[in-house]
Write a protein that holds these residues in place. Structure first.
Motif, PDB file in Angstrom:
ATOM      1  N   ASN A 171     -18.325 -14.446   6.026  1.00 35.66           N
ATOM      2  CA  ASN A 171     -17.946 -13.241   5.286  1.00 35.66           C
ATOM      3  C   ASN A 171     -16.430 -13.151   5.137  1.00 35.66           C
ATOM      4  OD1 ASN A 171     -20.650 -12.267   5.012  1.00 35.66           O
ATOM      5  ND2 ASN A 171     -20.559 -11.618   7.148  1.00 35.66           N
ATOM      6  N   TRP A 172     -15.828 -14.171   4.554  1.00 34.75           N
ATOM      7  CA  TRP A 172     -14.367 -14.232   4.481  1.00 34.75           C
ATOM      8  C   TRP A 172     -13.792 -13.328   3.398  1.00 34.75           C
ATOM      9  CZ3 TRP A 172     -12.270 -16.209  -0.084  1.00 34.75           C
ATOM     10  CH2 TRP A 172     -13.161 -16.928  -0.903  1.00 34.75           C
ATOM     11  N   ARG A 173     -14.655 -12.733   2.594  1.00 30.50           N
ATOM     12  CA  ARG A 173     -14.175 -11.774   1.610  1.00 30.50           C
ATOM     13  C   ARG A 173     -14.201 -10.351   2.145  1.00 30.50           C
ATOM     14  NH1 ARG A 173     -17.385 -15.308  -1.395  1.00 30.50           N
ATOM     15  NH2 ARG A 173     -16.342 -16.405  -3.087  1.00 30.50           N
ATOM     16  N   MET A 174     -14.575 -10.188   3.392  1.00 26.33           N
ATOM     17  CA  MET A 174     -14.709  -8.864   3.977  1.00 26.33           C
ATOM     18  C   MET A 174     -13.895  -8.754   5.250  1.00 26.33           C
ATOM     19  SD  MET A 174     -18.839  -8.606   3.643  1.00 26.33           S
ATOM     20  CE  MET A 174     -18.855  -7.002   4.432  1.00 26.33           C
ATOM     21  N   GLU A 175     -13.346  -7.569   5.489  1.00 33.52           N
ATOM     22  CA  GLU A 175     -12.525  -7.349   6.678  1.00 33.52           C
ATOM     23  C   GLU A 175     -13.309  -7.633   7.954  1.00 33.52           C
ATOM     24  OE1 GLU A 175     -10.458  -3.657   6.720  1.00 33.52           O
ATOM     25  OE2 GLU A 175     -10.055  -3.738   8.876  1.00 33.52           O
ATOM     26  N   ALA A 176     -14.570  -7.300   7.942  1.00 36.92           N
ATOM     27  CA  ALA A 176     -15.379  -7.481   9.140  1.00 36.92           C
ATOM     28  C   ALA A 176     -15.492  -8.945   9.553  1.00 36.92           C
ATOM     29  CB  ALA A 176     -16.773  -6.895   8.919  1.00 36.92           C
ATOM     30  N   GLY A 177     -15.210  -9.852   8.642  1.00 37.65           N
ATOM     31  CA  GLY A 177     -15.322 -11.269   8.956  1.00 37.65           C
ATOM     32  C   GLY A 177     -14.113 -11.843   9.653  1.00 37.65           C
ATOM     33  N   TYR A 178     -13.075 -11.012   9.866  1.00 36.41           N
ATOM     34  CA  TYR A 178     -11.817 -11.515  10.411  1.00 36.41           C
ATOM     35  C   TYR A 178     -11.655 -11.141  11.874  1.00 36.41           C
ATOM     36  CZ  TYR A 178     -10.549 -13.148   5.867  1.00 36.41           C
ATOM     37  OH  TYR A 178     -10.546 -13.843   4.698  1.00 36.41           O
ATOM     38  N   LYS A 179     -11.292 -12.137  12.664  1.00 31.13           N
ATOM     39  CA  LYS A 179     -11.154 -11.948  14.105  1.00 31.13           C
ATOM     40  C   LYS A 179      -9.707 -11.949  14.561  1.00 31.13           C
ATOM     41  CE  LYS A 179     -12.776 -13.957  18.485  1.00 31.13           C
ATOM     42  NZ  LYS A 179     -13.609 -15.035  19.101  1.00 31.13           N
ATOM     43  N   TYR A 180      -8.854 -12.695  13.899  1.00 26.59           N
ATOM     44  CA  TYR A 180      -7.473 -12.871  14.342  1.00 26.59           C
ATOM     45  C   TYR A 180      -6.529 -12.229  13.333  1.00 26.59           C
ATOM     46  CZ  TYR A 180      -9.927 -16.385  17.057  1.00 26.59           C
ATOM     47  OH  TYR A 180     -10.827 -17.019  17.871  1.00 26.59           O
ATOM     48  N   TRP A 181      -5.591 -11.430  13.858  1.00 23.24           N
ATOM     49  CA  TRP A 181      -4.717 -10.633  13.009  1.00 23.24           C
ATOM     50  C   TRP A 181      -3.252 -10.814  13.383  1.00 23.24           C
ATOM     51  CZ3 TRP A 181      -6.533  -7.568   9.017  1.00 23.24           C
ATOM     52  CH2 TRP A 181      -7.921  -7.441   8.944  1.00 23.24           C
ATOM     53  N   GLY A 182      -2.397 -10.817  12.361  1.00 23.34           N
ATOM     54  CA  GLY A 182      -0.974 -10.779  12.579  1.00 23.34           C
ATOM     55  C   GLY A 182      -0.498  -9.347  12.735  1.00 23.34           C
ATOM     56  N   GLN A 183       0.796  -9.182  12.968  1.00 16.78           N
ATOM     57  CA  GLN A 183       1.329  -7.871  13.314  1.00 16.78           C
ATOM     58  C   GLN A 183       1.683  -7.006  12.114  1.00 16.78           C
ATOM     59  OE1 GLN A 183       3.124 -10.404  12.787  1.00 16.78           O
ATOM     60  NE2 GLN A 183       5.093  -9.713  11.988  1.00 16.78           N
ATOM     61  N   GLY A 184       1.720  -7.553  10.924  1.00 16.75           N
ATOM     62  CA  GLY A 184       2.024  -6.756   9.748  1.00 16.75           C
ATOM     63  C   GLY A 184       3.485  -6.812   9.351  1.00 16.75           C
ATOM     64  N   THR A 185       3.703  -6.709   8.061  1.00 14.55           N
ATOM     65  CA  THR A 185       5.052  -6.657   7.519  1.00 14.55           C
ATOM     66  C   THR A 185       5.083  -5.575   6.433  1.00 14.55           C
ATOM     67  OG1 THR A 185       6.849  -7.976   6.532  1.00 14.55           O
ATOM     68  CG2 THR A 185       4.602  -8.523   5.835  1.00 14.55           C
ATOM     69  N   GLN A 186       6.119  -4.764   6.454  1.00 16.56           N
ATOM     70  CA  GLN A 186       6.192  -3.606   5.558  1.00 16.56           C
ATOM     71  C   GLN A 186       6.686  -4.016   4.178  1.00 16.56           C
ATOM     72  OE1 GLN A 186       5.536  -0.105   6.168  1.00 16.56           O
ATOM     73  NE2 GLN A 186       5.784  -0.029   3.936  1.00 16.56           N
ATOM     74  N   VAL A 187       5.972  -3.573   3.172  1.00 17.91           N
ATOM     75  CA  VAL A 187       6.392  -3.729   1.783  1.00 17.91           C
ATOM     76  C   VAL A 187       6.542  -2.335   1.189  1.00 17.91           C
ATOM     77  CG1 VAL A 187       5.740  -4.557  -0.503  1.00 17.91           C
ATOM     78  CG2 VAL A 187       5.289  -5.974   1.505  1.00 17.91           C
ATOM     79  N   THR A 188       7.718  -2.044   0.681  1.00 19.66           N
ATOM     80  CA  THR A 188       7.973  -0.755   0.063  1.00 19.66           C
ATOM     81  C   THR A 188       8.475  -0.993  -1.352  1.00 19.66           C
ATOM     82  OG1 THR A 188       8.546   0.204   2.208  1.00 19.66           O
ATOM     83  CG2 THR A 188       9.214   1.423   0.247  1.00 19.66           C
ATOM     84  N   VAL A 189       7.801  -0.376  -2.300  1.00 24.69           N
ATOM     85  CA  VAL A 189       8.149  -0.532  -3.710  1.00 24.69           C
ATOM     86  C   VAL A 189       8.608   0.816  -4.248  1.00 24.69           C
ATOM     87  CG1 VAL A 189       7.402  -1.340  -5.962  1.00 24.69           C
ATOM     88  CG2 VAL A 189       6.388  -2.319  -3.897  1.00 24.69           C
ATOM     89  N   SER A 190       9.841   0.880  -4.663  1.00 21.59           N
ATOM     90  CA  SER A 190      10.375   2.129  -5.212  1.00 21.59           C
ATOM     91  C   SER A 190      10.211   2.160  -6.718  1.00 21.59           C
ATOM     92  CB  SER A 190      11.842   2.286  -4.832  1.00 21.59           C
ATOM     93  OG  SER A 190      12.609   1.249  -5.422  1.00 21.59           O
ATOM     94  N   SER A 191      10.058   3.357  -7.235  1.00 18.73           N
ATOM     95  CA  SER A 191       9.849   3.502  -8.680  1.00 18.73           C
ATOM     96  C   SER A 191      11.165   3.608  -9.438  1.00 18.73           C
ATOM     97  CB  SER A 191       8.992   4.741  -8.954  1.00 18.73           C
ATOM     98  OG  SER A 191       9.618   5.889  -8.413  1.00 18.73           O
TER      99      SER A 191
END
Length: 122
Positions: free
Chosen positions: A102-122
């Motif tokens: 189930n690689w198209r679904m979040e439930a199929g994922y076991k290992y996660w990175g810490q995240g990186t912030q993306v901010t888009v200003s208008s």
């Protein structure tokens, strides 16, 4: 599997960013890889994913034609190229690894990175 996402930042609408996801001490070759995001006040959602066979990637409709996922097994890195960024793309972006069908679904994922912030200003 320890994943490290990087490449986020503050950009203006219409700009591009490329996120990278690397792994320490393990090859990503046998893993399906996904990119996810969590916008302020919203649930985390899948942005897109690529299977370990490097077939056609999967994308959610809101990013189709703007975002591209690629996986470089030689560099042990997965990329999320984001073009034409919009303010609604503002979120913390996460990469994740899966060996689940189930690689198209979040439930199929076991290992996660810490995240990186993306901010888009208008």
């Amino acid at each position: 599997v320890q994943l490290q996402a990087s490449g986020g930042g503050l950009v203006q609408a219409g700009d591009s960013l490329r996120l990278s996801c690397t792994a320490s001490g393990v090859s990503l070759r046998p893993y399906h890889m996904g990119w996810f995001r969590r916008a302020p006040g919203q649930e985390r959602e899948i942005v897109g994913a690529i299977n370990r066979s490097l077939g056609v990637p999967y994308y959610i409709d809101s990013v189709k034609g703007r975002f591209t996922i690629s996986k470089d097994n030689a560099k042990n890195t997965v990329y999320l190229q984001m073009n034409g960024l919009k303010p609604e793309d503002t979120a913390v972006y996460y990469c994740a690894a899966s060996q689940n069908v189930n690689w198209r679904m979040e439930a199929g994922y076991k290992y996660w990175g810490q995240g990186t912030q993306v901010t888009v200003s208008s």
